[in-house]
Design a protein around this motif. Sequence first.
Motif, PDB file in Angstrom:
ATOM      1  N   VAL A   1       0.840  -1.207   0.000  1.00  0.00           N
ATOM      2  CA  VAL A   1       0.000   0.000   0.000  1.00  0.00           C
ATOM      3  C   VAL A   1       0.872   1.253   0.000  1.00  0.00           C
ATOM      4  N   SER A   2       1.929   1.251   0.792  1.00  0.00           N
ATOM      5  CA  SER A   2       2.822   2.415   0.847  1.00  0.00           C
ATOM      6  C   SER A   2       3.451   2.680  -0.520  1.00  0.00           C
ATOM      7  N   ARG A   3       3.907   1.615  -1.198  1.00  0.00           N
ATOM      8  CA  ARG A   3       4.535   1.779  -2.509  1.00  0.00           C
ATOM      9  C   ARG A   3       3.547   2.286  -3.543  1.00  0.00           C
ATOM     10  N   ARG A   4       2.338   1.708  -3.554  1.00  0.00           N
ATOM     11  CA  ARG A   4       1.339   2.138  -4.541  1.00  0.00           C
ATOM     12  C   ARG A   4       0.919   3.587  -4.314  1.00  0.00           C
ATOM     13  N   CYS A   5       0.762   3.975  -3.058  1.00  0.00           N
ATOM     14  CA  CYS A   5       0.385   5.366  -2.765  1.00  0.00           C
ATOM     15  C   CYS A   5       1.467   6.328  -3.240  1.00  0.00           C
ATOM     16  N   ALA A   6       2.736   5.946  -3.020  1.00  0.00           N
ATOM     17  CA  ALA A   6       3.841   6.816  -3.426  1.00  0.00           C
ATOM     18  C   ALA A   6       3.975   6.881  -4.939  1.00  0.00           C
ATOM     19  N   GLU A   7       3.850   5.733  -5.612  1.00  0.00           N
ATOM     20  CA  GLU A   7       4.048   5.685  -7.055  1.00  0.00           C
ATOM     21  C   GLU A   7       2.899   6.332  -7.823  1.00  0.00           C
ATOM     22  N   GLU A   8       1.676   6.178  -7.318  1.00  0.00           N
ATOM     23  CA  GLU A   8       0.504   6.631  -8.070  1.00  0.00           C
ATOM     24  C   GLU A   8      -0.160   7.867  -7.485  1.00  0.00           C
ATOM     25  N   GLY A   9       0.409   8.414  -6.427  1.00  0.00           N
ATOM     26  CA  GLY A   9      -0.155   9.608  -5.829  1.00  0.00           C
ATOM     27  C   GLY A   9      -1.537   9.394  -5.232  1.00  0.00           C
ATOM     28  N   LEU A  10      -1.792   8.203  -4.696  1.00  0.00           N
ATOM     29  CA  LEU A  10      -3.092   7.901  -4.120  1.00  0.00           C
ATOM     30  C   LEU A  10      -3.296   8.658  -2.816  1.00  0.00           C
TER      31      LEU A  10
ATOM     32  N   LEU B   1      -4.931   8.215   0.712  1.00  0.00           N
ATOM     33  CA  LEU B   1      -5.332   7.086   1.546  1.00  0.00           C
ATOM     34  C   LEU B   1      -6.056   7.587   2.785  1.00  0.00           C
ATOM     35  N   LEU B   2      -7.268   7.097   2.998  1.00  0.00           N
ATOM     36  CA  LEU B   2      -8.020   7.348   4.228  1.00  0.00           C
ATOM     37  C   LEU B   2      -8.063   6.027   4.984  1.00  0.00           C
ATOM     38  N   LEU B   3      -7.396   5.989   6.131  1.00  0.00           N
ATOM     39  CA  LEU B   3      -7.184   4.743   6.857  1.00  0.00           C
ATOM     40  C   LEU B   3      -7.824   4.816   8.230  1.00  0.00           C
ATOM     41  N   VAL B   4      -8.646   3.818   8.547  1.00  0.00           N
ATOM     42  CA  VAL B   4      -9.224   3.676   9.886  1.00  0.00           C
ATOM     43  C   VAL B   4      -8.516   2.507  10.553  1.00  0.00           C
ATOM     44  N   THR B   5      -7.873   2.741  11.711  1.00  0.00           N
ATOM     45  CA  THR B   5      -7.103   1.668  12.336  1.00  0.00           C
ATOM     46  C   THR B   5      -6.908   1.922  13.819  1.00  0.00           C
ATOM     47  N   HIS B   6      -6.639   0.833  14.559  1.00  0.00           N
ATOM     48  CA  HIS B   6      -6.214   0.914  15.951  1.00  0.00           C
ATOM     49  C   HIS B   6      -4.762   0.446  16.097  1.00  0.00           C
ATOM     50  N   ASP B   7      -4.099   0.173  14.978  1.00  0.00           N
ATOM     51  CA  ASP B   7      -2.753  -0.385  15.002  1.00  0.00           C
ATOM     52  C   ASP B   7      -1.728   0.717  14.753  1.00  0.00           C
TER      53      ASP B   7
ATOM     54  N   PRO C   1       0.539  15.988  12.390  1.00  0.00           N
ATOM     55  CA  PRO C   1       1.483  15.053  11.783  1.00  0.00           C
ATOM     56  C   PRO C   1       1.622  13.802  12.653  1.00  0.00           C
ATOM     57  N   THR C   2       1.657  12.651  12.013  1.00  0.00           N
ATOM     58  CA  THR C   2       1.669  11.390  12.751  1.00  0.00           C
ATOM     59  C   THR C   2       2.832  11.309  13.730  1.00  0.00           C
ATOM     60  N   ALA C   3       4.031  11.692  13.281  1.00  0.00           N
ATOM     61  CA  ALA C   3       5.204  11.580  14.151  1.00  0.00           C
ATOM     62  C   ALA C   3       5.038  12.412  15.409  1.00  0.00           C
ATOM     63  N   ARG C   4       4.474  13.627  15.275  1.00  0.00           N
ATOM     64  CA  ARG C   4       4.316  14.493  16.451  1.00  0.00           C
ATOM     65  C   ARG C   4       3.257  13.957  17.398  1.00  0.00           C
ATOM     66  N   VAL C   5       2.134  13.502  16.854  1.00  0.00           N
ATOM     67  CA  VAL C   5       1.058  12.992  17.704  1.00  0.00           C
ATOM     68  C   VAL C   5       1.507  11.756  18.472  1.00  0.00           C
ATOM     69  N   LEU C   6       2.235  10.853  17.806  1.00  0.00           N
ATOM     70  CA  LEU C   6       2.681   9.637  18.474  1.00  0.00           C
ATOM     71  C   LEU C   6       3.811   9.909  19.464  1.00  0.00           C
TER      72      LEU C   6
ATOM     73  N   LEU D   1      -0.211   3.225  11.335  1.00  0.00           N
ATOM     74  CA  LEU D   1      -0.032   4.680  11.307  1.00  0.00           C
ATOM     75  C   LEU D   1       1.383   5.054  10.904  1.00  0.00           C
ATOM     76  N   THR D   2       2.368   4.426  11.545  1.00  0.00           N
ATOM     77  CA  THR D   2       3.754   4.812  11.265  1.00  0.00           C
ATOM     78  C   THR D   2       4.166   4.454   9.841  1.00  0.00           C
ATOM     79  N   ALA D   3       3.584   3.397   9.286  1.00  0.00           N
ATOM     80  CA  ALA D   3       3.961   2.959   7.941  1.00  0.00           C
ATOM     81  C   ALA D   3       3.212   3.705   6.841  1.00  0.00           C
ATOM     82  N   LEU D   4       1.990   4.164   7.119  1.00  0.00           N
ATOM     83  CA  LEU D   4       1.124   4.628   6.037  1.00  0.00           C
ATOM     84  C   LEU D   4       0.593   6.053   6.187  1.00  0.00           C
ATOM     85  N   ALA D   5       0.580   6.602   7.391  1.00  0.00           N
ATOM     86  CA  ALA D   5      -0.125   7.869   7.605  1.00  0.00           C
ATOM     87  C   ALA D   5       0.828   9.039   7.795  1.00  0.00           C
ATOM     88  N   GLU D   6       0.594  10.101   7.040  1.00  0.00           N
ATOM     89  CA  GLU D   6       1.353  11.338   7.233  1.00  0.00           C
ATOM     90  C   GLU D   6       0.665  12.227   8.265  1.00  0.00           C
ATOM     91  N   GLU D   7      -0.653  12.218   8.260  1.00  0.00           N
ATOM     92  CA  GLU D   7      -1.448  13.002   9.214  1.00  0.00           C
ATOM     93  C   GLU D   7      -2.407  12.054   9.921  1.00  0.00           C
TER      94      GLU D   7
END
Length: 231
Positions: free
Chosen positions: A37-46, A48-54, A78-83, A58-64
């Motif tokens: 998912v990370s590669r496809r989002c980066a290559e194709e400019g997708l 991504l709206l992600l709902v998760t408890h994991d 930003p994910t890094a700041r919130v975590l 977040l660290t692998a896929l979410a910027e915000e």
Amino acid sequence: ARVALARALATGPRLLVLDEPMSALDVTARQEMRRLVSRRCAEEGLTLLLVTHDVLDLTALAEEVVVLDRGRVVEQGPTARVLAAPRSDFVARLTGTSVLTGVIDGKAGAPGLRLPSGRVIHGRPQDDSTEAADRGELLSPGAPGVALVPPDAVALYREAPEGSPRNVLTGRVTGLERSGALVSVRLELEEGQRLSAAVTAGAVAELGIAEGRQVCCVIKAVQVRVVARRA
């Protein structure tokens, strides 16, 4: 779960909405799907709206990230700041960070948090900058605040160690759980607040750590972040 994700990606979407996409997969498959998912989002400019408890999602896929609690936004940014600096119990539990509450005692150069018992938890010096002021993180003595304590900042002893460590609290063990190569020890403090420590299995055996046992908790000030509590 993998077929459903493959079908969604095969349509060439511009927006990808995933709700707990990795929950039904084993550990290896989750890693593979996150990379895909990370590669496809980066290559194709997708988008991504992600709902998760994991937190790994977040660290692998979410910027915000936007954190919802009972339908209300309690944190976002930003994910890094919130975590790195969780303000809600939910995010703290995701990251393993303990959140101790009290009132600010000290200032940016020597921050502290006074707990209800009167004990003070000392933290690392704060960023005394305009950016910190814009985030509402500058400290005002006497104002409500929190101390963010990562589990690896907590060392456990049978009795208080020699010398004069700055942050020493007494806690009662309420639970133990294996977490990779370490054991996560859950503690209830004299304050009635909760703290987590990450120790080796050898330390658990050597100290005789078991539910109900009283232990001495020494918290490294350099790893504690004291911040203002948001309303």
